[in-house]
Design a protein around this motif. Structure first.
Motif, PDB file in Angstrom:
ATOM      1  N   GLU A  17      -8.922   7.440 -20.431  1.00 24.93           N
ATOM      2  CA  GLU A  17      -8.697   8.689 -19.697  1.00 24.93           C
ATOM      3  C   GLU A  17      -7.675   8.480 -18.580  1.00 24.93           C
ATOM      4  OE1 GLU A  17      -8.745  12.599 -18.669  1.00 24.93           O
ATOM      5  OE2 GLU A  17      -9.590  11.672 -20.453  1.00 24.93           O
ATOM      6  N   GLU A  18      -7.757   7.379 -17.862  1.00 25.42           N
ATOM      7  CA  GLU A  18      -6.796   7.090 -16.800  1.00 25.42           C
ATOM      8  C   GLU A  18      -5.385   6.954 -17.376  1.00 25.42           C
ATOM      9  OE1 GLU A  18      -8.384   3.607 -14.935  1.00 25.42           O
ATOM     10  OE2 GLU A  18      -9.701   4.766 -13.625  1.00 25.42           O
ATOM     11  N   LYS A  19      -5.271   6.300 -18.519  1.00 23.08           N
ATOM     12  CA  LYS A  19      -3.965   6.141 -19.156  1.00 23.08           C
ATOM     13  C   LYS A  19      -3.409   7.502 -19.574  1.00 23.08           C
ATOM     14  CE  LYS A  19      -1.509   3.499 -22.609  1.00 23.08           C
ATOM     15  NZ  LYS A  19      -1.560   2.471 -23.617  1.00 23.08           N
ATOM     16  N   ARG A  20      -4.259   8.351 -20.121  1.00 28.21           N
ATOM     17  CA  ARG A  20      -3.838   9.701 -20.524  1.00 28.21           C
ATOM     18  C   ARG A  20      -3.369  10.504 -19.314  1.00 28.21           C
ATOM     19  NH1 ARG A  20      -8.553  11.933 -23.122  1.00 28.21           N
ATOM     20  NH2 ARG A  20      -8.226  10.078 -24.307  1.00 28.21           N
ATOM     21  N   GLU A  21      -4.094  10.409 -18.207  1.00 25.72           N
ATOM     22  CA  GLU A  21      -3.703  11.121 -16.989  1.00 25.72           C
ATOM     23  C   GLU A  21      -2.374  10.598 -16.453  1.00 25.72           C
ATOM     24  OE1 GLU A  21      -6.990  10.773 -14.297  1.00 25.72           O
ATOM     25  OE2 GLU A  21      -8.252  12.124 -15.467  1.00 25.72           O
ATOM     26  N   GLU A  22      -2.178   9.291 -16.513  1.00 25.68           N
ATOM     27  CA  GLU A  22      -0.918   8.687 -16.062  1.00 25.68           C
ATOM     28  C   GLU A  22       0.245   9.185 -16.923  1.00 25.68           C
ATOM     29  OE1 GLU A  22       1.164   4.304 -15.746  1.00 25.68           O
ATOM     30  OE2 GLU A  22      -1.013   4.424 -15.689  1.00 25.68           O
ATOM     31  N   GLU A  23       0.058   9.242 -18.223  1.00 24.05           N
ATOM     32  CA  GLU A  23       1.096   9.744 -19.127  1.00 24.05           C
ATOM     33  C   GLU A  23       1.416  11.209 -18.811  1.00 24.05           C
ATOM     34  OE1 GLU A  23       3.065   8.415 -21.579  1.00 24.05           O
ATOM     35  OE2 GLU A  23       2.345   6.505 -20.795  1.00 24.05           O
ATOM     36  N   ASN A  24       0.403  11.994 -18.528  1.00 24.35           N
ATOM     37  CA  ASN A  24       0.618  13.399 -18.174  1.00 24.35           C
ATOM     38  C   ASN A  24       1.404  13.534 -16.877  1.00 24.35           C
ATOM     39  OD1 ASN A  24      -0.701  14.320 -20.447  1.00 24.35           O
ATOM     40  ND2 ASN A  24      -2.654  14.627 -19.414  1.00 24.35           N
ATOM     41  N   ARG A  25       1.084  12.688 -15.887  1.00 21.19           N
ATOM     42  CA  ARG A  25       1.826  12.714 -14.617  1.00 21.19           C
ATOM     43  C   ARG A  25       3.290  12.347 -14.845  1.00 21.19           C
ATOM     44  NH1 ARG A  25      -2.867  10.412 -12.597  1.00 21.19           N
ATOM     45  NH2 ARG A  25      -2.034   8.316 -12.799  1.00 21.19           N
ATOM     46  N   ARG A  26       3.515  11.317 -15.660  1.00 21.25           N
ATOM     47  CA  ARG A  26       4.891  10.900 -15.949  1.00 21.25           C
ATOM     48  C   ARG A  26       5.668  11.997 -16.654  1.00 21.25           C
ATOM     49  NH1 ARG A  26       3.339   5.191 -17.205  1.00 21.25           N
ATOM     50  NH2 ARG A  26       3.755   4.222 -15.223  1.00 21.25           N
ATOM     51  N   ALA A  27       5.038  12.620 -17.636  1.00 25.00           N
ATOM     52  CA  ALA A  27       5.707  13.687 -18.381  1.00 25.00           C
ATOM     53  C   ALA A  27       6.019  14.865 -17.469  1.00 25.00           C
ATOM     54  CB  ALA A  27       4.847  14.133 -19.558  1.00 25.00           C
ATOM     55  N   SER A  28       5.093  15.203 -16.591  1.00 24.01           N
ATOM     56  CA  SER A  28       5.306  16.304 -15.655  1.00 24.01           C
ATOM     57  C   SER A  28       6.443  15.976 -14.686  1.00 24.01           C
ATOM     58  CB  SER A  28       4.021  16.581 -14.878  1.00 24.01           C
ATOM     59  OG  SER A  28       4.228  17.596 -13.940  1.00 24.01           O
ATOM     60  N   ALA A  29       6.464  14.764 -14.175  1.00 24.23           N
ATOM     61  CA  ALA A  29       7.533  14.346 -13.261  1.00 24.23           C
ATOM     62  C   ALA A  29       8.874  14.370 -13.985  1.00 24.23           C
ATOM     63  CB  ALA A  29       7.242  12.963 -12.695  1.00 24.23           C
ATOM     64  N   PHE A  30       8.884  13.918 -15.234  1.00 22.56           N
ATOM     65  CA  PHE A  30      10.123  13.938 -15.999  1.00 22.56           C
ATOM     66  C   PHE A  30      10.621  15.366 -16.178  1.00 22.56           C
ATOM     67  CE2 PHE A  30      12.492  14.406 -19.937  1.00 22.56           C
ATOM     68  CZ  PHE A  30      13.533  13.530 -19.706  1.00 22.56           C
ATOM     69  N   GLU A  31       9.723  16.295 -16.470  1.00 21.15           N
ATOM     70  CA  GLU A  31      10.133  17.689 -16.642  1.00 21.15           C
ATOM     71  C   GLU A  31      10.730  18.246 -15.350  1.00 21.15           C
ATOM     72  OE1 GLU A  31      10.546  19.421 -19.389  1.00 21.15           O
ATOM     73  OE2 GLU A  31       9.839  17.686 -20.514  1.00 21.15           O
ATOM     74  N   ASP A  32      10.179  17.879 -14.199  1.00 20.07           N
ATOM     75  CA  ASP A  32      10.753  18.295 -12.920  1.00 20.07           C
ATOM     76  C   ASP A  32      12.161  17.721 -12.765  1.00 20.07           C
ATOM     77  OD1 ASP A  32       8.432  19.653 -12.329  1.00 20.07           O
ATOM     78  OD2 ASP A  32       7.641  18.091 -11.001  1.00 20.07           O
ATOM     79  N   PHE A  33      12.318  16.457 -13.109  1.00 23.21           N
ATOM     80  CA  PHE A  33      13.636  15.819 -13.068  1.00 23.21           C
ATOM     81  C   PHE A  33      14.598  16.531 -14.015  1.00 23.21           C
ATOM     82  CE2 PHE A  33      16.094  12.975 -15.878  1.00 23.21           C
ATOM     83  CZ  PHE A  33      17.139  12.668 -15.026  1.00 23.21           C
TER      84      PHE A  33
END
Length: 70
Positions: A17-33
């Motif tokens: 679950e922590e890994k999934r949340e980390e991937e979601n944060r990364r994807a969200s940050a990438f979309e902002d970028f």
């Protein structure tokens, strides 16, 4: 049916679950970028590099630089 009580979650499930949340944060940050980035080429390759280098932790600085460079 699970053999674990509701209050005890196996460590492996927590890590997953922590890994999934980390991937979601990364994807969200990438979309902002990506929204701010003017060169809209090679999005898939850019995302791979973003994840590999864990650039989400540098998002504020990256966005600042993009804005300053406009």
């Amino acid at each position: 049916m699970s053999r674990h009580s509701p209050d005890s979650v196996p460590l492996e499930e927590i890590r997953t679950e922590e890994k999934r949340e980390e991937e979601n944060r990364r994807a969200s940050a990438f979309e902002d970028f990506w929204k701010a980035y003017p060169n809209k080429e090679a999005k898939k390759k850019s995302l791979e590099i973003w994840k590999r280098k864990k650039l989400d932790i540098h998002l504020p600085a990256i966005l600042w630089f993009i804005e300053k460079a406009k």
